[in-house]
Design a protein around this motif. Structure first.
Motif, short mmCIF file in Angstrom:
data_model
loop_
_atom_site.label_atom_id
_atom_site.label_comp_id
_atom_site.label_asym_id
_atom_site.label_seq_id
_atom_site.Cartn_x
_atom_site.Cartn_y
_atom_site.Cartn_z
N ARG A 34 26.71 27.14 51.52
CA ARG A 34 27.16 27.52 52.86
C ARG A 34 28.66 27.80 52.88
N SER A 35 29.41 26.97 52.17
CA SER A 35 30.86 27.17 52.13
C SER A 35 31.21 28.48 51.44
N ARG A 36 30.56 28.77 50.31
CA ARG A 36 30.87 29.98 49.55
C ARG A 36 30.37 31.25 50.23
N SER A 37 29.31 31.14 51.04
CA SER A 37 28.81 32.33 51.74
C SER A 37 29.53 32.55 53.07
N SER A 38 30.26 31.54 53.54
CA SER A 38 31.01 31.69 54.79
C SER A 38 32.10 32.74 54.60
N GLY A 39 32.27 33.59 55.61
CA GLY A 39 33.29 34.62 55.53
C GLY A 39 32.87 35.83 54.72
#
Length: 489
Positions: free
Chosen positions: A166-171
């Motif tokens: 989720r963190s890496r796909s955010s943005g």
């Protein structure tokens, strides 16, 4: 001072060659290396935030039709998506070989500009063949690697991997495609977080639980005749199809509009110059050899494709599937299915719903069910391979007896005082009379009209699917099994 002995001096200069800790990438241990030695080390996958994956498989053949479904995907996930939907989620389902992956691949290629940060692809069917066995955690690990996360920083637990994804796909605006999903949990952990992203899932069956996570459900059905003709024309050429359009239409019908069958038929025509459309249509017209004729080898066949869904069935449901392939006629209800399998109707109803959910059976909407023609042949093929040798005759005997009792009860419901030659008292004593209960079916339907008459007199005019017609089909089925075909002259 006395100098050290040579042995002691060698011992004091010994250097340890132990390997400990984590090693990422190639490693070599050796005592001594002599001469000019060259090491060829393959480049490792790139890491870092600038990695842009492009993993959705390309289509190696022309794509036909599906314009309505493509428009729906645009409305759900593309430019037509409501502003309130930050991340699109679509789930396509349908029988194996119906073209779900082709539809997704075509749409992904056409809408590449919507996902400037890349497209990720995971095939759970391939993953299930590996030692991990379709593990969700392994799928998340692969998606993290696709996003440039170094292997050494990927957590061990599924929960931690999901949070990192989720963190890496955010943005980022990403398209994630999960092919051949069999469990809802396989998709829930891989919903990207970046606004404008989308998750597309394909599955053989309807995974209704995904709707709880916001998925829009899209059924993918076989092609119609016009689209099937277009596909064969694209593959074989207009001149070939125009030379024998009648045989081409027959081939489309024999394939039941199933794209994988149409592609195999096209490949056979293209790789066998002496094989004509008429020859192949004649070969496939024989049901007993149709699936064998829709094959380019053990792994490239309609049977192998349908095996994907069949192998996911629980044992009892798989057995019912096999036995239903032997049923005469085209449709059946829960009662006939229960008689065929020799089990109660309650359990049978549950298993029939499971087969419908797995896209191996169709519901006709009137309490009855039917197979796609090729699925029925596949069920029959698996029954011949896995059921006892005498089971088909036993099944046909049970079904014939069922229809005999049903017809006799209907006859008595219409007129009790009719003269009857056969004494069926013993048979009917253990049978439940559906026509004698409130809200039960009308016995006069056996006659094919609203006028009560003897079922035997209406045999020639009853419509396909009526109980009497199915009973006659059952008797013919017994005849085919018991009596060998007549010798050709």
């Amino acid at each position: 001072m006395k100098s050290e002995e040579p042995a002691a001096r060698r011992e004091s200069t010994y250097v340890s060659n132990d390997l400990s800790g984590q090693v990422h990438g190639p490693s070599i241990q050796a005592q001594r290396i002599h001469g000019g030695i060259t090491f060829n080390v393959q480049a490792q996958p790139g890491v870092g935030p600038d990695i842009r994956p492009d993993e959705v498989p390309p289509l190696p053949f022309p794509f036909v039709n599906r314009s309505k479904r493509l428009a729906e995907l645009d409305a759900w996930l593309g430019t037509g998506r409501p502003r309130s939907v930050k991340v699109g989620f679509g789930a396509l389902y349908g029988m194996s070989g119906v073209g779900k992956t082709a539809l997704v691949s075509h749409w992904a290629d056409e809408k590449r500009e919507l996902f400037p940060d890349g497209q990720i692809y995971v095939d759970f069917a391939a993953l299930r063949e590996e030692p991990e066995g379709g593990d969700v955690s392994e799928a998340v690990r692969r998606c993290l690697r696709s996003l440039g996360v170094d292997e050494s920083t990927i957590p061990a637990s599924l929960a931690d991997r999901t949070r990192l994804f989720r963190s890496r796909s955010s943005g980022r605006r990403l398209l994630v495609v999960l092919d051949n999903v069999s469990q809802p949990a396989q998709a829930a952990s891989l919903i990207p977080k970046g606004e404008g992203s989308a998750l597309l899932v394909t599955s053989g069956g309807l995974l209704g639980e995904l709707a709880l996570d916001g998925a829009r459900m899209m059924p993918v059905r076989p092609l119609g005749r016009a689209s099937g003709l277009e596909l064969l024309t694209e593959r074989c050429g207009e001149a070939v199809v125009a030379a024998d359009r009648e045989s081409t239409e027959r081939l489309v019908d024999l394939c039941g509009g199933l794209p994988v069958a149409l592609h195999i038929v096209a490949a056979r025509l293209l790789t066998n110059p002496g094989l004509t459309l008429a020859d192949l249509a004649g070969e496939l017209a024989d049901e007993s050899g149709r699936l064998a004729g829709m094959s380019l080898g053990e792994e490239r066949s309609v049977s192998a494709v349908l095996d994907l869904g069949y192998r996911e069935l629980p044992p009892d449901t798989a057995r019912l599937y096999r036995l239903l392939g032997w049923l005469p006629g085209t449709t059946f209800d829960v009662g006939v299915a229960a008689v065929a399998a020799g089990i109660d109707t309650s359990g049978t109803g549950t298993m029939l719903r499971a087969l419908v959910s797995a896209s191996l059976l169709e519901s006709t909407g009137d309490g009855r069910h039917r197979f796609h023609d090729l699925v029925r042949l596949h069920a029959r093929e698996r029954a011949a391979a896995e059921e006892p040798e005498d089971e088909q005759l036993a099944l046909l005997g049970r079904v014939t007896t069922h229809y005999l009792a049903l017809t006799a009860l209907a006859d008595r419901s219409i007129r009790q005082d009719r003269l009857r030659i056969a004494d069926l008292t013993t048979l009917l004593s253990a049978a439940t009379d559906p026509f004698g209960t409130a809200g039960g079916p009308s016995a006069s339907r056996l006659a094919g009209s609203g006028t009560p008459q003897h079922p035997g007199r209406a045999a020639g005019r009853c419509s396909r699917g009526d109980p009497l017609d199915r009973g006659v089909a059952a008797v013919r089925g017994v005849h085919r099994v018991v009596l060998p075909p007549p010798a050709s002259r």
